[in-house]
Scaffold this active site. Structure first.
Site, PDB file in Angstrom:
ATOM      1  N   GLU A   1       1.784  -6.246   0.775  1.00  0.00           N
ATOM      2  CA  GLU A   1       2.052  -6.580  -0.631  1.00  0.00           C
ATOM      3  C   GLU A   1       2.080  -8.097  -0.796  1.00  0.00           C
ATOM      4  O   GLU A   1       1.671  -8.620  -1.820  1.00  0.00           O
ATOM      5  CB  GLU A   1       3.395  -5.985  -1.073  1.00  0.00           C
ATOM      6  CG  GLU A   1       3.689  -6.156  -2.568  1.00  0.00           C
ATOM      7  CD  GLU A   1       4.228  -7.523  -2.942  1.00  0.00           C
ATOM      8  OE1 GLU A   1       3.866  -8.036  -4.027  1.00  0.00           O
ATOM      9  OE2 GLU A   1       4.999  -8.114  -2.169  1.00  0.00           O
TER      10      GLU A   1
ATOM     11  N   ASP B   1       5.743  -4.551   4.237  1.00  0.00           N
ATOM     12  CA  ASP B   1       5.527  -5.781   5.010  1.00  0.00           C
ATOM     13  C   ASP B   1       6.686  -6.773   4.937  1.00  0.00           C
ATOM     14  O   ASP B   1       7.487  -6.758   4.005  1.00  0.00           O
ATOM     15  CB  ASP B   1       4.215  -6.466   4.591  1.00  0.00           C
ATOM     16  CG  ASP B   1       4.082  -6.693   3.081  1.00  0.00           C
ATOM     17  OD1 ASP B   1       4.750  -5.990   2.282  1.00  0.00           O
ATOM     18  OD2 ASP B   1       3.295  -7.576   2.686  1.00  0.00           O
TER      19      ASP B   1
HETATM   20 NI    NI Z   1       8.910  -8.186  -2.591  1.00  0.00          NI
END
Ligand code: NI
Length: 382
Positions: free
Chosen positions: A133, A75
């Site tokens: 994440e 991401d």
């Molecule tokens: Ni990172």
């Protein structure tokens, strides 16, 4: 470096620059995922079902008794990228300014090499291209809940890391990164005109005491050798110059490197806030929004990673690093299976700005280090 890895590194840099131009926010990485899937299919890897948009690929080893998992986060961040590189983000307001484009390219390149040399690969290899994440809900937690790690013996992940000197691999035999939990403190009093404080229960005055007092939790309640952070980062109260409001709300973050300290911080915070508010006749409520646990490496696996790194890059390249207080959802994998999270250093002239800065850029010379590390972790795994 052999000619083989040099070509692969060039391929990975090209791949990284493509990913860099088309970043997607956490949980929305569908184009990125489609790109990854088509690559894995191109190399005849199996695609396993998993919560979208994450992608999980499997390479069956020649022996297949053990399974090793490698993870990349995919991401990007809600940041408007600045600078003049030719491969700037083409998605306004979204940019790969943490280096996850590099992680994705590294794992793709490792998968490509391992697929093309599958006759030399003994263990099964699971490639985890993980969504989300940066924000909750965590993509790692979703994969773990789905049971992706059930057959896995060890799991490894890396972060290209600007604070670490280029050429170094950063390792810790225990805590590597911190837990990250959000906390909201709601202080309710009784508002009135600012000229008559004695008729009020002033939540702003109480909030001031709370802000000062919670720092004492870290200095007086937590063992000084245990890292812990309480930072109040936002304060909301009142509307104008002369009205004492009914309520003040504080927002902050809690960080710790062990589950025990993490729980202690939350418990002490609740107790301090409630007691302090009660002393002034106010009501204090602490709401903890639990985030990611601390990233704690398995000692055996971090030693294994260090051995592999020493063999591949030389003893001087391995740095035992101080844990950092940043969070990382790799912790969910480590709660489930033994493994290690590693830093690949890229500090220096080519990577001048900190992670998440609009001008952040990664040092592409660190990419082949990451690829080699992943490939060697697989080749020596038994
Ligand atoms: Ni990172």
């Amino acid at each position: 470096m052999t000619a083989d890895t040099k070509t692969l590194a060039e391929w990975a840099v090209h791949e990284r620059r493509y990913l860099h131009q088309y970043p997607e926010l956490s949980g929305q990485e569908y184009q990125t995922a489609a790109h990854i899937r088509s690559r894995l299919q191109e190399w005849q890897l199996e695609l396993l079902t998993c919560p979208a948009p994450s992608v999980v690929g499997l390479l069956r080893g020649t022996d297949g008794k053990k399974t090793i998992a490698l993870r990349a986060d995919i991401d990007a961040l809600p940041v408007n990228e600045e600078g003049d590189k030719p491969y700037l983000s083409k998605h306004p307001g979204i940019a790969h300014v943490c280096g996850h484009d590099g992680h994705t390219a590294i794992l793709l390149a490792a998968a490509k090499w391992l697929a093309e040399h599958r006759a030399e690969v003994a263990p099964n290899v699971l490639f985890l291209f993980q969504s989300s994440e940066e924000i909750l809900p965590s993509g790692a937690q979703a994969l773990v809940r789905h049971g992706v790690l059930e057959q896995v013996d060890a799991v490894f992940g890396l972060h290209l890391w600007k604070p670490l000197e280029k050429g170094k691999i950063g390792i810790s035999n225990g805590a590597m990164m911190a837990s990250s939990d959000d906390v909201r403190i709601v202080i309710t009093g009784r508002g009135r005109h600012g000229s008559m404080p004695h008729e009020t229960i002033d939540p702003i005055y109480v909030a001031g005491q709370v802000i000062a007092a919670v720092q004492g939790i870290v200095s007086r309640r937590i063992n000084p050798v245990e890292p812990a952070v309480i930072s109040i980062c936002r304060l909301e109260a009142g509307t104008t110059y002369n009205i004492i409001p009914n309520q003040a709300v504080l927002y902050g973050t809690l960080r710790a490197q062990s589950e025990q300290t993490r729980q202690l911080l939350a418990r002490e915070l609740k107790q301090t806030v409630e007691a302090l508010c009660a002393a002034w006749g106010a009501n204090g409520e602490v709401v903890v929004d639990w985030g990611t646990p601390p990233v704690v490496n398995d000692e055996r696996m971090s030693r294994y990673a260090a051995e592999v790194a020493v063999r591949q890059f030389g003893r001087e390249s391995v740095a035992y690093v101080q844990p950092v207080m940043g969070g990382e959802d790799f912790s969910y994998y480590l709660q489930e299976k033994p493994g290690a999270f590693l830093f690949v250093g890229m500090g220096g002239e080519n990577s001048k700005y900190p992670h998440h800065h609009p001008r952040f850029d990664l040092d592409e010379e660190a990419i082949p280090v990451g690829i080699e590390l992943f490939v060697q972790l697989v080749k020596h795994f038994s």
